[in-house]
Design a protein around this motif. Structure first.
Motif, PDB file in Angstrom:
ATOM      1  N   ASP A   1       0.781  -1.245  -0.159  1.00  0.00           N
ATOM      2  CA  ASP A   1       0.149  -0.184  -0.046  1.00  0.00           C
ATOM      3  C   ASP A   1       0.798   1.381  -0.052  1.00  0.00           C
TER       4      ASP A   1
ATOM      5  N   SER B   1       0.516   5.803  -1.462  1.00  0.00           N
ATOM      6  CA  SER B   1      -0.817   6.891  -1.697  1.00  0.00           C
ATOM      7  C   SER B   1      -0.073   7.879  -2.421  1.00  0.00           C
TER       8      SER B   1
ATOM      9  N   ARG C   1      -5.210   6.431  -1.587  1.00  0.00           N
ATOM     10  CA  ARG C   1      -4.708   5.115  -1.252  1.00  0.00           C
ATOM     11  C   ARG C   1      -4.592   4.450  -2.417  1.00  0.00           C
TER      12      ARG C   1
ATOM     13  N   ARG D   1      -2.935   0.670  -4.090  1.00  0.00           N
ATOM     14  CA  ARG D   1      -2.496  -1.101  -3.709  1.00  0.00           C
ATOM     15  C   ARG D   1      -1.781  -1.439  -4.858  1.00  0.00           C
TER      16      ARG D   1
END
Length: 339
Positions: free
Chosen positions: A49, A51, A61, A63
């Motif tokens: 993760d 950002s 965010r 992933r």
């Protein structure tokens, strides 16, 4: 190719029992959160993760799913290396209201492994808390930062592909339009899976037969789409903005090489196919396929389903230039060849 009668009856019952999405979306989010927690991580894919900072200070965010090549021998032991041929920037579906990176973790893991590409999934801000144009602005800024090398240092901008399903397909198409109009960067390739491209899904007024044929009994109803759009729009005029409904854009020239995939029993089928044709008519390189015996949202099905496997075959052919051949009964229709 008719759907099995028992399956159709289950789809029809589920569709008709579903409450108005404007009242139900919060409950659906809660159910998706529970299902997301049941996802099992695949050791062949590294998940991280990160950002992306937005101009207003919000952190979107992301992933990141990186496929791994795992090799073990008695001599050298365990060796793990990255196995990626490019980067897919993925915008999830859910009517701009539901869905998030957690709910799409399993789908993105499968995507990374099957396509042998790193996948960056974007948790753009959702309506109704953040209405249009927040989602496309978030997705645009993430795309800009990714292509500029600000998010991942080793990104090859020429091998970045925008991909989205449903409302995410809408966002991918809109980001490509915004990129052309603003001139800050160029998107080279986009893939749109059963995308939302138009603003009218009323069976009595829609241009598209698929809204009338598939708008009642196949999980996503025309009423659902209308409800999602009402939650997404900030004001009635938004429905006429090409960044809301890209099929309204009068000039679709200078767009990326595009793959559009639609589902036979999806109310959005025809508008996606018309969008592909419009891209080709305006000089673009577009391919379009209709997956038979499929309903809206099937990307989230387990990959053992033939419709999911066939979709990845189509995508791999598009990305890698491999020959695409059908075996046995037709699994898809080619609606539009390469321009």
């Amino acid at each position: 190719m008719p759907i099995n009668k028992a399956v159709l009856a289950a789809f029809s019952a589920a569709t008709r029992l579903r409450p108005d999405i404007k009242e139900f979306y919060a409950t659906q989010r809660a159910a998706e959160d529970v299902l997301a927690k049941l996802t099992l991580r695949d050791p062949r894919c590294r998940i991280e993760d990160i950002s992306a900072p937005m101009p207003d200070g919000f952190e979107v965010r992301l992933r990141v799913f990186t496929p791994l090549d795992i090799d073990f021998s008695l001599v050298s032991g365990l060796k793990v290396t990255e196995d990626s041929r490019g980067t897919i920037l993925f915008f999830h579906g859910g009517g701009w209201v539901n869905g998030d990176v957690d709910f799409y973790t399993d789908a993105c893991t499968s995507m990374a492994l099957r396509l042998e590409r790193r996948v960056v999934s974007v948790d753009y801000r959702r309506a109704p808390e953040h209405r249009f144009p927040q989602a496309p602005e978030d997705c645009y800024e993430v795309t800009r930062q990714l292509l500029a090398g600000e998010l991942l240092a080793d990104v090859d901008a020429d091998n970045v592909v925008l991909f989205g399903d449903s409302a995410g397909g809408n966002l991918a198409a809109v980001v490509s339009l915004m990129a052309r109009d603003r001139g800050e960067f160029a998107v080279r390739t986009q893939m749109l899976l059963y995308p939302v491209t138009y603003n009218d899904h009323d069976p009595s007024t829609s241009f598209f037969d698929s809204v009338r044929e598939n708008g009642e009994d196949y999980l996503l109803s025309s009423r659902d789409i209308k409800g999602y759009m009402e939650l997404y729009a900030s004001k009635p005029a938004d429905l006429h903005d090409p960044y809301f409904a890209p099929l309204l854009e009068p000039d679709l020239s200078d767009q990326p090489r595009t793959l559009v995939i639609t589902a036979e029993y999806c109310p959005l089928r025809d508008e996606g196919e018309v969008y592909a044709q419009r891209l080709a008519d305006d000089g673009g390189d577009a391919q379009c396929y209709r997956v038979l015996d499929a309903v809206h949202g099937y990307l989230l099905y387990p990959t053992v389903f033939n419709i999911v496997k066939d979709t990845y075959r189509i995508i791999k052919s598009f990305l890698d230039g491999d020959e695409l051949a059908q075996e046995g009964e037709p699994a898809w229709l080619e609606i539009l060849g390469t321009a």
